[in-house]
Design a protein around this motif. Structure first.
Motif, PDB file in Angstrom:
ATOM      1  N   THR A   1      52.016  32.172  23.444  1.00 49.33           N
ATOM      2  CA  THR A   1      51.651  32.881  24.904  1.00 49.33           C
ATOM      3  C   THR A   1      50.834  34.064  25.220  1.00 49.33           C
ATOM      4  O   THR A   1      50.861  34.841  23.751  1.00 49.33           O
ATOM      5  CB  THR A   1      52.882  32.819  25.586  1.00 49.33           C
ATOM      6  N   ALA A   2      49.962  34.276  25.513  1.00 47.82           N
ATOM      7  CA  ALA A   2      49.369  35.385  26.431  1.00 47.82           C
ATOM      8  C   ALA A   2      50.051  36.415  27.350  1.00 47.82           C
ATOM      9  O   ALA A   2      50.688  35.548  27.986  1.00 47.82           O
ATOM     10  CB  ALA A   2      47.830  34.866  26.349  1.00 47.82           C
ATOM     11  N   ASN A   3      50.303  36.701  26.494  1.00 45.85           N
ATOM     12  CA  ASN A   3      50.919  38.343  27.730  1.00 45.85           C
ATOM     13  C   ASN A   3      50.649  39.123  28.556  1.00 45.85           C
ATOM     14  O   ASN A   3      49.584  40.031  27.996  1.00 45.85           O
ATOM     15  CB  ASN A   3      51.630  39.204  26.498  1.00 45.85           C
ATOM     16  N   LEU A   4      49.663  38.543  29.766  1.00 45.41           N
ATOM     17  CA  LEU A   4      49.167  39.337  30.514  1.00 45.41           C
ATOM     18  C   LEU A   4      50.001  40.442  30.822  1.00 45.41           C
ATOM     19  O   LEU A   4      50.703  40.653  31.314  1.00 45.41           O
ATOM     20  CB  LEU A   4      49.146  38.665  31.782  1.00 45.41           C
ATOM     21  N   HIS A   5      49.236  41.542  31.125  1.00 47.69           N
ATOM     22  CA  HIS A   5      49.399  43.275  31.536  1.00 47.69           C
ATOM     23  C   HIS A   5      49.051  43.429  32.998  1.00 47.69           C
ATOM     24  O   HIS A   5      47.510  43.745  33.147  1.00 47.69           O
ATOM     25  CB  HIS A   5      49.403  44.105  30.836  1.00 47.69           C
ATOM     26  N   VAL A   6      49.928  43.216  33.847  1.00 47.84           N
ATOM     27  CA  VAL A   6      49.033  43.353  35.321  1.00 47.84           C
ATOM     28  C   VAL A   6      49.580  45.789  35.176  1.00 47.84           C
ATOM     29  O   VAL A   6      50.303  45.840  35.247  1.00 47.84           O
ATOM     30  CB  VAL A   6      49.910  42.930  36.113  1.00 47.84           C
ATOM     31  N   GLU A   7      47.680  46.267  35.204  1.00 46.27           N
ATOM     32  CA  GLU A   7      48.172  47.584  34.938  1.00 46.27           C
ATOM     33  C   GLU A   7      48.635  47.824  36.333  1.00 46.27           C
ATOM     34  O   GLU A   7      49.532  48.832  36.537  1.00 46.27           O
ATOM     35  CB  GLU A   7      46.616  47.617  34.997  1.00 46.27           C
ATOM     36  N   GLU A   8      48.181  47.610  38.015  1.00 39.35           N
ATOM     37  CA  GLU A   8      48.279  47.655  39.011  1.00 39.35           C
ATOM     38  C   GLU A   8      49.904  47.968  39.686  1.00 39.35           C
ATOM     39  O   GLU A   8      50.128  46.614  40.045  1.00 39.35           O
ATOM     40  CB  GLU A   8      47.529  47.258  40.082  1.00 39.35           C
ATOM     41  N   SER A   9      50.538  48.899  39.479  1.00 44.18           N
ATOM     42  CA  SER A   9      51.774  48.917  40.084  1.00 44.18           C
ATOM     43  C   SER A   9      52.021  48.566  41.301  1.00 44.18           C
ATOM     44  O   SER A   9      52.574  48.003  42.394  1.00 44.18           O
ATOM     45  CB  SER A   9      52.755  50.196  39.869  1.00 44.18           C
ATOM     46  N   TYR A  10      51.253  48.314  42.279  1.00 46.38           N
ATOM     47  CA  TYR A  10      51.126  48.030  43.282  1.00 46.38           C
ATOM     48  C   TYR A  10      50.801  46.142  43.815  1.00 46.38           C
ATOM     49  O   TYR A  10      51.024  45.732  44.792  1.00 46.38           O
ATOM     50  CB  TYR A  10      50.242  48.976  44.761  1.00 46.38           C
TER      51      TYR A  10
ATOM     52  N   PHE B   1      44.004  25.940  23.002  1.00 47.61           N
ATOM     53  CA  PHE B   1      43.408  26.914  22.384  1.00 47.61           C
ATOM     54  C   PHE B   1      43.570  27.365  21.982  1.00 47.61           C
ATOM     55  O   PHE B   1      45.163  27.440  22.467  1.00 47.61           O
ATOM     56  CB  PHE B   1      43.750  27.307  24.583  1.00 47.61           C
ATOM     57  N   ASN B   2      43.065  27.951  21.291  1.00 41.61           N
ATOM     58  CA  ASN B   2      44.043  28.262  20.210  1.00 41.61           C
ATOM     59  C   ASN B   2      43.459  29.877  19.896  1.00 41.61           C
ATOM     60  O   ASN B   2      43.295  30.517  18.184  1.00 41.61           O
ATOM     61  CB  ASN B   2      44.243  27.510  18.944  1.00 41.61           C
ATOM     62  N   GLN B   3      42.330  30.841  20.515  1.00 42.07           N
ATOM     63  CA  GLN B   3      41.335  31.709  19.954  1.00 42.07           C
ATOM     64  C   GLN B   3      42.310  33.066  20.409  1.00 42.07           C
ATOM     65  O   GLN B   3      43.449  32.746  21.104  1.00 42.07           O
ATOM     66  CB  GLN B   3      40.548  31.672  20.812  1.00 42.07           C
ATOM     67  N   SER B   4      42.030  33.987  19.537  1.00 39.65           N
ATOM     68  CA  SER B   4      42.905  35.298  20.060  1.00 39.65           C
ATOM     69  C   SER B   4      41.897  35.996  21.326  1.00 39.65           C
ATOM     70  O   SER B   4      40.738  36.429  20.845  1.00 39.65           O
ATOM     71  CB  SER B   4      42.418  35.990  18.461  1.00 39.65           C
ATOM     72  N   ILE B   5      42.723  36.340  21.989  1.00 35.41           N
ATOM     73  CA  ILE B   5      42.116  36.758  22.811  1.00 35.41           C
ATOM     74  C   ILE B   5      42.886  38.503  23.729  1.00 35.41           C
ATOM     75  O   ILE B   5      41.990  38.710  24.869  1.00 35.41           O
ATOM     76  CB  ILE B   5      42.877  35.761  24.140  1.00 35.41           C
ATOM     77  N   TYR B   6      43.822  38.869  22.786  1.00 36.11           N
ATOM     78  CA  TYR B   6      44.041  40.054  22.633  1.00 36.11           C
ATOM     79  C   TYR B   6      42.280  40.808  23.251  1.00 36.11           C
ATOM     80  O   TYR B   6      42.050  41.204  23.057  1.00 36.11           O
ATOM     81  CB  TYR B   6      45.003  40.793  21.803  1.00 36.11           C
ATOM     82  N   ASN B   7      43.273  41.689  24.578  1.00 38.54           N
ATOM     83  CA  ASN B   7      42.420  42.829  24.899  1.00 38.54           C
ATOM     84  C   ASN B   7      41.532  41.977  25.474  1.00 38.54           C
ATOM     85  O   ASN B   7      40.552  43.161  26.608  1.00 38.54           O
ATOM     86  CB  ASN B   7      41.287  43.660  23.816  1.00 38.54           C
ATOM     87  N   LYS B   8      41.443  41.294  26.038  1.00 39.00           N
ATOM     88  CA  LYS B   8      40.654  40.671  27.080  1.00 39.00           C
ATOM     89  C   LYS B   8      41.007  40.451  28.839  1.00 39.00           C
ATOM     90  O   LYS B   8      42.732  39.613  28.434  1.00 39.00           O
ATOM     91  CB  LYS B   8      40.678  38.728  26.629  1.00 39.00           C
ATOM     92  N   LEU B   9      40.245  40.597  29.380  1.00 43.52           N
ATOM     93  CA  LEU B   9      41.070  40.934  30.557  1.00 43.52           C
ATOM     94  C   LEU B   9      40.237  39.563  31.638  1.00 43.52           C
ATOM     95  O   LEU B   9      39.935  38.876  31.738  1.00 43.52           O
ATOM     96  CB  LEU B   9      39.894  41.186  31.812  1.00 43.52           C
ATOM     97  N   LEU B  10      42.246  39.468  32.126  1.00 43.09           N
ATOM     98  CA  LEU B  10      41.455  37.874  32.496  1.00 43.09           C
ATOM     99  C   LEU B  10      42.353  37.967  33.942  1.00 43.09           C
ATOM    100  O   LEU B  10      43.238  38.887  34.527  1.00 43.09           O
ATOM    101  CB  LEU B  10      43.233  36.549  31.873  1.00 43.09           C
ATOM    102  N   VAL B  11      41.179  36.584  35.035  1.00 41.80           N
ATOM    103  CA  VAL B  11      41.532  36.461  35.785  1.00 41.80           C
ATOM    104  C   VAL B  11      42.645  34.573  36.131  1.00 41.80           C
ATOM    105  O   VAL B  11      41.257  34.084  35.923  1.00 41.80           O
ATOM    106  CB  VAL B  11      40.622  36.696  36.585  1.00 41.80           C
ATOM    107  N   VAL B  12      43.889  34.993  36.472  1.00 37.87           N
ATOM    108  CA  VAL B  12      44.138  33.867  36.141  1.00 37.87           C
ATOM    109  C   VAL B  12      44.230  33.289  37.649  1.00 37.87           C
ATOM    110  O   VAL B  12      45.145  34.012  38.652  1.00 37.87           O
ATOM    111  CB  VAL B  12      45.752  34.044  36.000  1.00 37.87           C
ATOM    112  N   GLU B  13      44.455  32.247  37.761  1.00 36.59           N
ATOM    113  CA  GLU B  13      44.885  31.257  39.094  1.00 36.59           C
ATOM    114  C   GLU B  13      45.933  30.431  39.617  1.00 36.59           C
ATOM    115  O   GLU B  13      46.372  29.809  38.234  1.00 36.59           O
ATOM    116  CB  GLU B  13      43.790  30.613  39.921  1.00 36.59           C
TER     117      GLU B  13
END
Length: 312
Positions: free
Chosen positions: A206-215, A262-274
């Motif tokens: 899995t890719a762990n998505l970190h959402v920075e904005e607490s709001y 999908f098996n690429q490394s995507i660490y530190n990449k910004l994703l917009v997930v729908e």
């Protein structure tokens, strides 16, 4: 679309403006933006949205618990897709809130935004203590030579109802209703960070998505079908929002996505997930093996959905 993050503007053109938070930029908002863009083209003006960040309630009411449908960057992205010419994001401060109504009109609307027309709600209040209303704005329009177009009570009510329904739907995990009112899928934006790698050990990395904005409003815990774009390629997957109770002992909520094919490394990449749909609650299984069996079923469910509704 050009984005300004202050009121130090270098406009050499006149504008038609609307003002608002536009959280979600949902179907009610979209009607207003479309009217703004069409009016600008017809009048040979530039279309401008003046929005505020942080949300005024965060500043004036110290409302740290307010949850927004969009981050400011997501809002910008959607407005750009609607054909807007200029987005002005004014940092909202207590000092700014103390401008009188006439100071706001003269200094902000006329001097900086070079306004020739404003499209605004019938119930709009502005200036110190929100003391001025649309009648005052029309009076200022005569003094400072700009036109005021009023958004009807019906349209304003539609905006208000839509926002409430979207928030309630997301909290309840009803993605279909949220999508209906948003006019497009709800999105989560974040950077992919390193997790514990437990997904790898059971064949579902899995890719762990970190959402920075607490709001940012995070929808109900559970398993979702999702879509994103990575290096200009559309990628589908399934996402879990929750605590991974079967293999996790801490109490920290995570957002984890298993992407298909999908098996690429995507660490530190910004994703917009729908978020396309939600199909089950998070649950605790008796064993890791039982979890693996369920994840395989989840994958099959997701792929059938994608084939049915999103096949190219």
């Amino acid at each position: 679309m050009k984005i300004y993050k202050s009121l130090q503007l270098d406009f050499n053109f006149n504008t038609v403006v609307t003002i608002g938070t536009f959280d979600g930029v949902h179907i009610g908002h979209q009607k207003i933006i479309e009217r703004l863009v069409q009016t600008a083209k017809k009048s040979q003006l530039k279309s401008v949205v003046l929005t505020f960040f942080p949300h005024p309630r965060m500043v004036l009411q110290k409302d740290a618990n307010i949850k927004l449908i969009n981050t400011i960057d997501e809002r910008s992205l959607i407005l750009e897709q609607l054909g807007l010419d200029v987005l002005v994001i004014k940092k909202f401060t207590k000092e700014f809130s103390r401008l009188t109504a006439e100071e706001f009109v003269a200094e902000v609307l006329v001097k900086q935004l070079r306004i020739k027309k404003i499209i605004i709600g019938y119930d709009h209040h502005f200036g110190r203590n929100r003391s001025a209303n649309i009648d005052d704005l029309k009076a200022f329009g005569k003094i400072y030579d700009f036109e005021v177009e009023e958004i009807s009570a019906q349209d304003i009510n539609e905006v208000s109802v839509s926002s409430t329904k979207i928030r309630n739907a997301l909290v309840a995990g009803d993605i279909k209703i949220a999508t209906k009112y948003l006019g497009s899928p709800f999105m989560l934006s974040g950077v992919v960070v390193k997790g514990k790698g437990l997904g790898n050990t059971i064949g579902f990395p899995t890719a762990n998505l970190h959402v920075e904005e607490s709001y940012k409003l995070i929808p109900k815990q559970g398993v979702y079908i999702v879509k994103t774009t990575i290096d200009n390629e559309i990628v589908y997957g399934m996402m879990n929002i929750g605590f991974n109770p079967t293999i996790n002992s801490n109490n920290e909520q995570s957002i984890e996505i298993h992407f298909f094919n999908f098996n690429q490394s995507i660490y530190n990449k910004l994703l917009v997930v729908e978020l396309l749909d939600r199909f089950r609650d998070e649950q605790k299984f008796d064993s890791v093996e039982a979890l693996k069996i369920q994840l395989q079923k989840d994958k099959e469910t997701s792929l059938k959905y994608i084939e049915k509704f999103h096949a190219k």
